[in-house]
Every structure is written in C-alpha cells, then in structure tokens.
Write a protein that holds these residues in place. Structure first.
Motif, PDB file in Angstrom:
ATOM      1  N   LYS A   1       0.846  -1.193   0.000  1.00  0.00           N
ATOM      2  CA  LYS A   1       0.000   0.000   0.000  1.00  0.00           C
ATOM      3  C   LYS A   1       0.879   1.240   0.000  1.00  0.00           C
ATOM      4  O   LYS A   1       1.862   1.312   0.746  1.00  0.00           O
ATOM      5  CB  LYS A   1      -0.906   0.031   1.234  1.00  0.00           C
TER       6      LYS A   1
ATOM      7  N   GLY B   1      -2.463  -1.038  -3.095  1.00  0.00           N
ATOM      8  CA  GLY B   1      -3.445  -0.190  -2.438  1.00  0.00           C
ATOM      9  C   GLY B   1      -2.958   1.243  -2.341  1.00  0.00           C
ATOM     10  O   GLY B   1      -1.763   1.526  -2.456  1.00  0.00           O
TER      11      GLY B   1
ATOM     12  N   SER C   1      -8.242   0.688  -1.547  1.00  0.00           N
ATOM     13  CA  SER C   1      -8.345  -0.763  -1.730  1.00  0.00           C
ATOM     14  C   SER C   1      -9.687  -1.312  -1.231  1.00  0.00           C
ATOM     15  O   SER C   1      -9.973  -2.486  -1.398  1.00  0.00           O
ATOM     16  CB  SER C   1      -7.182  -1.482  -1.038  1.00  0.00           C
TER      17      SER C   1
END
Length: 187
Positions: free
Chosen positions: A58, A87, A98
C-alpha cells in the motif's frame, strides 16, 4: 504486505517532518521524500516509490494534494497502482482506495472536483462573453499607437540608426512581441 509512505512539500524551505511523523505513526516501513512542486509531473521520489511497490503493498500519503494536483493525474496514479494490485491510502481524507467505500469516496471527490473546475470555466467564459458584448477590452491594455508607430519606424531603420531591438523596447516601452507581431502582420 508493506506500507510505503510518500511525503512531499513544494519548496526546499518547507519541512517534511509532520508528514513523516504521520506516516511512521501509520506504520510505514519505508518513506520516499520529495521537495518539489506537485504541478511537475517529473517527480523522482514518486516514481521511485511507485517502482518500489509490489503487489499487495500500500502507498500511504498524508493528503490527496501531496500526491497529485489534478484529478486526471490522481486518477492516472490510482489506476496504475490498482492495475498492479497495490493499495492507496490518504490519511487526512481517510480514504483507503483498496476498499469499495474508499473507491466510491475517491470517485465522488474526483467528480466533485471536476464539476467545480467545469463551473469555474463556464463562469469565466460567460464573463468574457459579457465583457466582449459590452465592448470591453480583454487582456493587457494596448500600447498608445504613437509609441507603436515610433517603435516600428525605429525598427525599420535599425540598420541606419544602429539601434538594437532591446534599445527600441527600452526607448519606446513597446514590448518586442508587439513589434514582431506588427512587423509580421505587415508582411
């Protein structure tokens, strides 16, 4: 899954400390830092962060405007990350791209921003049309015609009078762009 941070400020004099603290507090394993305007598309640290990210990771950013300045740029980055299975989280706005609700919020914010920009463009166009209808001049004020005529005369005689274009501009106050435009129009 790694949490990778991206921190950016626009000028060298600004501090990244606050963003770094927030990203570390969120649990970022690595933080890419940049001191460059968001309007520039060639942001080295952002490109490095995107290259570094792997599927399942992420990218964590403190605020949307730290990542992108336009909706188009924002969507491009988000789509690129999503295509790679990465993400995207914005801490201040509490958007986790996400998740389905994060994608919805992201899309709504983007649509609202685009709508706002379109309204501004529409109002600006309406104002311009109204001013033209009223005979108002748009843009810079025109140079007095006697100054332009004098500049053009001096320009035409520059071989005999020995004046450079810069000399003519300084003497008459007529911008070189105006002189060139009038000379080219006369051809």
């Amino acid at each position: 899954m790694a949490l990778i941070g991206y921190a950016r400020v626009s000028t060298v004099g600004q501090s990244l400390e606050n963003q770094i603290e927030l990203l570390q507090g969120y649990g970022c394993n690595k933080i890419f830092k940049e001191k460059q305007s968001g309007a520039k598309s060639n942001r080295k640290a952002l490109h490095e962060a995107i290259e570094y990210l792997r599927e399942g990771d992420k990218l964590i950013v403190t605020k949307i405007d730290r990542l992108a300045r336009s909706v188009k740029d924002l969507h491009n980055v988000a789509s690129q990350l999503e295509d790679r299975g990465i993400g995207l989280v914005f801490l201040k706005e509490q958007i986790d791209f996400s998740t389905p609700s994060g994608k919805l919020m992201f899309t709504m914010l983007g649509a609202i921003g685009e709508f706002e920009r379109d309204l501004i463009n529409e109002r600006t166009a309406d104002g311009r049309a109204r001013a033209n209808k009223q005979g108002k001049h748009m843009g810079r004020p025109s140079q007095p015609s006697k100054n332009v005529e004098r500049a053009l005369d001096l320009f035409a005689q520059r071989e005999t009078n020995g004046m450079s274009l810069n000399d003519i501009v300084m003497l008459t106050g007529v911008p070189r762009s105006t002189i060139y435009a009038k000379v080219n129009k006369g051809k």
